[in-house]
Design a protein around this motif. Structure first.
Motif, PDB file in Angstrom:
ATOM      1  N   GLY A  80      16.653 -69.264   0.636  1.00 32.68           N
ATOM      2  CA  GLY A  80      17.372 -68.821  -0.558  1.00 32.68           C
ATOM      3  C   GLY A  80      18.824 -68.496  -0.258  1.00 32.68           C
ATOM      4  N   ASP A  81      19.513 -68.086  -1.326  1.00 31.09           N
ATOM      5  CA  ASP A  81      20.898 -67.643  -1.175  1.00 31.09           C
ATOM      6  C   ASP A  81      20.940 -66.393  -0.318  1.00 31.09           C
ATOM      7  OD1 ASP A  81      21.762 -69.654  -2.844  1.00 31.09           O
ATOM      8  OD2 ASP A  81      21.692 -68.401  -4.646  1.00 31.09           O
ATOM      9  N   ASP A  82      22.105 -66.099   0.203  1.00 27.51           N
ATOM     10  CA  ASP A  82      22.312 -64.864   0.952  1.00 27.51           C
ATOM     11  C   ASP A  82      22.127 -63.696  -0.023  1.00 27.51           C
ATOM     12  OD1 ASP A  82      23.140 -62.753   2.493  1.00 27.51           O
ATOM     13  OD2 ASP A  82      25.072 -63.624   3.039  1.00 27.51           O
ATOM     14  N   ILE A  83      21.220 -62.811   0.280  1.00 32.74           N
ATOM     15  CA  ILE A  83      20.906 -61.684  -0.603  1.00 32.74           C
ATOM     16  C   ILE A  83      22.137 -60.823  -0.871  1.00 32.74           C
ATOM     17  CG2 ILE A  83      19.622 -59.513  -0.737  1.00 32.74           C
ATOM     18  CD1 ILE A  83      17.375 -60.887   0.752  1.00 32.74           C
ATOM     19  N   LEU A  84      22.948 -60.620   0.138  1.00 30.65           N
ATOM     20  CA  LEU A  84      24.094 -59.721   0.001  1.00 30.65           C
ATOM     21  C   LEU A  84      25.190 -60.286  -0.895  1.00 30.65           C
ATOM     22  CD1 LEU A  84      24.292 -58.368   3.636  1.00 30.65           C
ATOM     23  CD2 LEU A  84      23.316 -57.262   1.634  1.00 30.65           C
TER      24      LEU A  84
END
Length: 107
Positions: A80-84
């Motif tokens: 997935g995308d970077d959570i931050l």
């Protein structure tokens, strides 16, 4: 001479902020309301209280960002995308349980 890491030197001024607020609170307790400096001490205590709250909140937020980054880095094959990038707020932290066929496993 004792060797101290850089973060040890950086922590000391932050600790002083909390000490100043507590000292001003104590000074205010013993300063009579009719004393000419009472309002100034009261104002200073309020300001330092606000600063201490801000420092503590930012420290907590930084710790939560580090937890999120650690959590994401511990997941194998994260796709997935970077959570931050999307959020820096940690809403809940705790154990994750997998329940299958009536068995409960801590993950």
């Amino acid at each position: 001479m004792e060797s101290i890491a850089l973060d040890g030197y950086l922590l000391r001024p932050v600790q002083r902020i909390c000490q100043y607020q507590l000292q001003l609170k104590e000074l205010l307790k013993y300063t009579h309301t009719n004393h000419p400096d009472h309002k100034k001490v009261q104002k200073a205590e309020g300001i330092m209280s606000g600063v201490a709250i801000t420092v503590n909140e930012r420290k907590r937020r930084t710790e939560n960002i580090k937890k999120l980054a650690r959590w994401q880095s511990n997941i194998d094959d994260w796709r997935g995308d970077d959570i931050l990038v999307k959020s820096t707020m940690l809403i809940h932290s705790g154990n994750l349980y997998k329940i299958s066929a009536g068995n409960r496993q801590v993950r």
